[in-house]
Enzyme design. Structure first.
Site, short mmCIF file in Angstrom:
data_model
loop_
_atom_site.label_atom_id
_atom_site.label_comp_id
_atom_site.label_asym_id
_atom_site.label_seq_id
_atom_site.Cartn_x
_atom_site.Cartn_y
_atom_site.Cartn_z
N LYS A 23 0.67 -1.30 -0.02
CA LYS A 23 -0.07 0.03 -0.11
C LYS A 23 0.84 1.46 -0.14
O LYS A 23 0.57 2.27 -0.79
CB LYS A 23 -1.02 0.00 1.16
N SER A 24 1.80 1.54 0.69
CA SER A 24 2.76 2.42 0.61
C SER A 24 3.32 2.84 -0.41
O SER A 24 3.45 4.01 -1.07
CB SER A 24 3.84 2.36 1.79
N ALA A 42 4.22 12.58 7.73
CA ALA A 42 4.68 11.22 8.35
C ALA A 42 3.97 11.34 9.86
O ALA A 42 4.19 12.31 10.61
CB ALA A 42 6.23 11.15 8.35
N HIS A 60 11.25 3.83 4.37
CA HIS A 60 10.46 4.94 3.61
C HIS A 60 11.17 6.22 3.40
O HIS A 60 10.95 6.70 2.37
CB HIS A 60 9.20 5.25 4.64
#
Length: 195
Positions: A23-24, A42, A60
Site C-alpha cells: 500500500k505505501s 509522516a 520509507h
C-alpha cells in the site's frame, strides 16, 4: 483510467491494505503522479529502541525522492498544516499513515481502554482533515491499514483501535474519489468516481 494518471478532479485517494500489502509503495506512485514537489506527512512517532518501526521509517525515507518535503505530524494534522501554509507550495500530498495517526490519538487519551472519548477524538481529527482536503489546492493520497479481517483482539485497547480505525476508513472512503485495496502488491479498485 489508469490510477497513476493524475486527474485534477480526484481530490482524495485512499489506499488501504494489510501489512506488507504494497500500500505505501502504491500510494507513493500515485503521489508522484501529482507533480515533482510532494508533501509527505509522516504520522509515526519513533522512539529510540522501537526496533522494526525505526527500520520501516528509515526504509520509507530512503525510498522517497529528495525533492519531497517531509512534515512530521503525529496528531492534529489539519491544524498544523493550515498553520504551516505548506499546501500552497506543493503539487500534492501523501499522508502516511492513518493507521499510526489513529494509534497516536488512542494513546493521547487519559484512559485508552475507554472507547467513546477515543472515538470522538479520532472523529474530530478525521472531520478536520476532510474539511482541509475539501479546501486544498492540491490532491491527496492517504494510506491506511485494513483491520478486523481476522480474530477479534482480546484486549480492550486493541479492539477499540481496530474498531475506530475501521470507522475512520469508512468515513474517508465515502468522501474519497478513489479507493484501492492492496493485496499481494496488486491494487484492487473499490471505488473510482471517474469510471
Amino acid at each position: 483510467m489508469n490510477a497513476l494518471a493524475h486527474n485534477p478532479s480526484a481530490k482524495l485517494t485512499l489506499v488501504v491494505g494489510g501489512t506488507r500489502s504494497g500500500k505505501s509503495t502504491y500510494a507513493e506512485q500515485i503521489a508522484a503522479s501529482f507533480g515533482k514537489k510532494i508533501l509527505y506527512i509522516a504520522t509515526a512517532e519513533v522512539w529510540p529502541g522501537s526496533g522494526s518501526l525505526e527500520y520501516r521509517v528509515r526504509k520509507h525515507r530512503e525510498r522517497r525522492p529528495a525533492d519531497w518535503i517531509t512534515y512530521e505530524c503525529p496528531r492534529d494534522v489539519a491544524t498544523h498544516l493550515r498553520e504551516s501554509e505548506l499546501l500552497n507550495e506543493v503539487d500534492g500530498v501523501i499522508l502516511e499513515c492513518l493507521t499510526l495517526l489513529t494509534s497516536n490519538v488512542l494513546y493521547a487519551q487519559s484512559n485508552p481502554t475507554e472507547f467513546e472519548p477515543f472515538l470522538q477524538a479520532l472523529l474530530k481529527e478525521i472531520s478536520e482533515l476532510q474539511a482541509l482536503i475539501a479546501l486544498s489546492p492540491v490532491p491527496w493520497v492517504i494510506v491506511s491499514s485494513e483491520t478486523n479481517m481476522g480474530i477479534t483482539p482480546i484486549d480492550p485497547e486493541s479492539r477499540h483501535y481496530c474498531d475506530a480505525l475501521g470507522i475512520a476508513n469508512q468515513i474517508l472512503a465515502k468522501s474519497a474519489d478513489r479507493v484501492y485495496l492492496m493485496s499481494c502488491g496488486i491494487p484492487l479498485t473499490l471505488k473510482d468516481n471517474d469510471a
